[in-house]
Design a protein around this motif. Structure first.
Motif, PDB file in Angstrom:
ATOM      1  N   SER A   1       1.011  -1.227  -0.062  1.00 39.59           N
ATOM      2  CA  SER A   1      -0.024  -0.107  -0.007  1.00 39.59           C
ATOM      3  C   SER A   1       0.705   1.264  -0.112  1.00 39.59           C
TER       4      SER A   1
ATOM      5  N   VAL B   1      -3.507  -5.827  -1.323  1.00 34.79           N
ATOM      6  CA  VAL B   1      -3.315  -4.277  -1.532  1.00 34.79           C
ATOM      7  C   VAL B   1      -4.280  -3.680  -0.682  1.00 34.79           C
TER       8      VAL B   1
ATOM      9  N   LEU C   1      -6.017   0.081   0.328  1.00 30.32           N
ATOM     10  CA  LEU C   1      -6.365   1.422  -0.145  1.00 30.32           C
ATOM     11  C   LEU C   1      -7.284   2.047   1.105  1.00 30.32           C
TER      12      LEU C   1
ATOM     13  N   PRO D   1      -6.468   3.564  -7.976  1.00 27.44           N
ATOM     14  CA  PRO D   1      -6.085   2.205  -8.651  1.00 27.44           C
ATOM     15  C   PRO D   1      -5.966   2.671  -9.979  1.00 27.44           C
TER      16      PRO D   1
ATOM     17  N   PHE E   1      -2.520  -2.788  -8.130  1.00 24.25           N
ATOM     18  CA  PHE E   1      -3.856  -3.315  -8.144  1.00 24.25           C
ATOM     19  C   PHE E   1      -4.073  -4.551  -8.930  1.00 24.25           C
ATOM     20  N   ASN E   2      -3.249  -4.593 -10.020  1.00 24.65           N
ATOM     21  CA  ASN E   2      -3.409  -5.736 -11.012  1.00 24.65           C
ATOM     22  C   ASN E   2      -2.530  -6.876 -10.559  1.00 24.65           C
TER      23      ASN E   2
ATOM     24  N   ALA F   1      -2.397  -7.919  -7.512  1.00 23.28           N
ATOM     25  CA  ALA F   1      -2.947  -8.315  -6.092  1.00 23.28           C
ATOM     26  C   ALA F   1      -3.694  -9.341  -6.188  1.00 23.28           C
TER      27      ALA F   1
ATOM     28  N   ALA G   1      -8.102  -6.979  -2.272  1.00 24.46           N
ATOM     29  CA  ALA G   1      -7.940  -5.557  -2.032  1.00 24.46           C
ATOM     30  C   ALA G   1      -8.816  -5.228  -0.579  1.00 24.46           C
TER      31      ALA G   1
ATOM     32  N   ILE H   1     -11.272   0.012  -8.993  1.00 27.07           N
ATOM     33  CA  ILE H   1     -10.484  -1.120  -8.569  1.00 27.07           C
ATOM     34  C   ILE H   1     -10.757  -2.135  -9.557  1.00 27.07           C
TER      35      ILE H   1
ATOM     36  N   SER I   1      -8.495  -4.357 -12.349  1.00 27.70           N
ATOM     37  CA  SER I   1      -8.801  -6.064 -12.061  1.00 27.70           C
ATOM     38  C   SER I   1      -9.940  -6.365 -11.972  1.00 27.70           C
TER      39      SER I   1
ATOM     40  N   LEU J   1     -10.902  -8.658  -8.774  1.00 26.06           N
ATOM     41  CA  LEU J   1     -10.377  -8.609  -7.583  1.00 26.06           C
ATOM     42  C   LEU J   1     -11.338  -8.555  -6.268  1.00 26.06           C
TER      43      LEU J   1
ATOM     44  N   ILE K   1     -12.750  -7.682  -2.773  1.00 28.18           N
ATOM     45  CA  ILE K   1     -12.633  -6.430  -2.089  1.00 28.18           C
ATOM     46  C   ILE K   1     -13.399  -6.620  -0.710  1.00 28.18           C
TER      47      ILE K   1
END
Lengths: 225, 225
Positions: A38, A138, A140, A149, A156-157, A159, A162, A184, A188, A191, A193
């Protein structure tokens, strides 16, 4: 390709080989390794403090903490983990596989269930350096702005997960969660979250659940409930 | 010295030469250049928006905005400045003198009073790259934690001025201003500090005053009232 770019490629290739060796070693002894990345102040140490405290009664947990200077984070965390070691990188803006290998050279890895790696606070450099982790998370924080992002897509890609942090401050800073999630997923698409606050504990159950269900193989993540 | 370290030294030396040329050019035509550095989300663009809006009626102001990807910041700022140009750096974690030189190659610098350079959000890399600025201002937002100066000493050391941002959130995040100031002065004993909020306008008069009293020569700063 310029000369410096060529050397950079060689450094990354060497790092990838070392990281693959580390990953084999980690999965061989069944330790799950989480690499936290981060920007500075997004709350890696606070998330980790909470996480270690929760895991400690039932698991054997350790942490490696990267910073340019000081061992403040290691001191903060040492109350909650079996073993905490600081890696100071001087002017280097990321951890790499070699630093990790050196730090754990004399550790008995087979005694560990989880190893957390708190990377240097930086949204650029750590993206390119595999450290043999099982999962890269990652963070945020809501105070950083929803556009991060899009502005730092690589991290971010790369990870697997998130974590939106400091969600208790969302209203105070006018955080737009829909826009953050959209951004985000623009870099990605799949991903997972979670939205958390290490201060109030909101969302931490989802994060802890994800950790406990983590397989020993990178990318082999059960879908988030 | 390793091969990669040697090449890095050569890159920095070349950058210093280019930056010195830029600095001569800037001071020759009387444009004051402010390099804003901070971690991602510390509020560089918000500070800049406010600053450009305030200066615009009386001065000719321009901005160069560095990011890995997107031109969102340039779009945000273009309403308030004579000329705004985005520099996208790809995977490079800082701006350098060559990027600045290329971006302003066909500008009529003599028409400008102020040029703001918003660096890539990063507390590590931009510290080593002189971009010919008259003043380097480092931002620290209250949400990042008071320990950042100790953990990223080089960037605070190389700055001429420190701006604590988002001071309106100080209470909500439990920001300890005495500790933050102590930590800043531990790595850079005489660094002037202002506490600001671009949202409420608190402290912005001190920042604007500092800018207006800026001489054309680096380091030649009148003491802060």
């Amino acid at each position: 390709m310029s000369r410096i770019e060529q050397i950079r490629q060689n450094v990354l290739k060497k790092n990838d080989l070392l990281a693959a060796e580390l990953r084999n070693r980690f999965s061989g002894v069944g330790v799950r390794v989480i690499n936290l990345v981060s920007s500075p102040g997004a709350g890696k140490t606070s998330l980790l403090e909470y996480t270690l405290r929760e895991l400690q009664p039932r698991f054997s947990v350790a942490a490696l903490v990267g910073d340019l200077a000081t061992d403040r984070d290691a001191q903060r965390l040492s109350r909650a983990a079996t073993k905490v070691q600081q890696i100071t990188t001087g002017t280097v803006c990321h951890l790499d596989a070699e630093m990790i290998g050196t730090a754990i050279a004399d550790w008995q890895l087979e005694l560990l269930d989880f190893l957390f790696i708190e990377n240097v606070g930086n949204l650029v450099c750590p993206a390119s350096y595999d450290v043999g982790e099982t999962m890269r998370a990652v963070l945020l924080s809501v105070t950083e702005g929803e556009d991060k992002p899009l502005k730092y897509p690589t991290i971010f890609n790369s990870a697997d997960f998130a974590v939106i942090t400091k969600i208790d401050l969302a209203e105070a800073v006018g955080f737009n969660r829909d826009e953050a999630r959209k951004n985000i997923h623009e870099v990605s698409p799949d991903l997972p979250i979670v939205e958390t606050s290490a201060r109030t504990g909101i969302g931490m159950d989802l994060w802890m659940d994800r950790l406990e269900r983590l397989s020993h193989t990178r990318g082999d993540l059960a879908p988030l409930i």
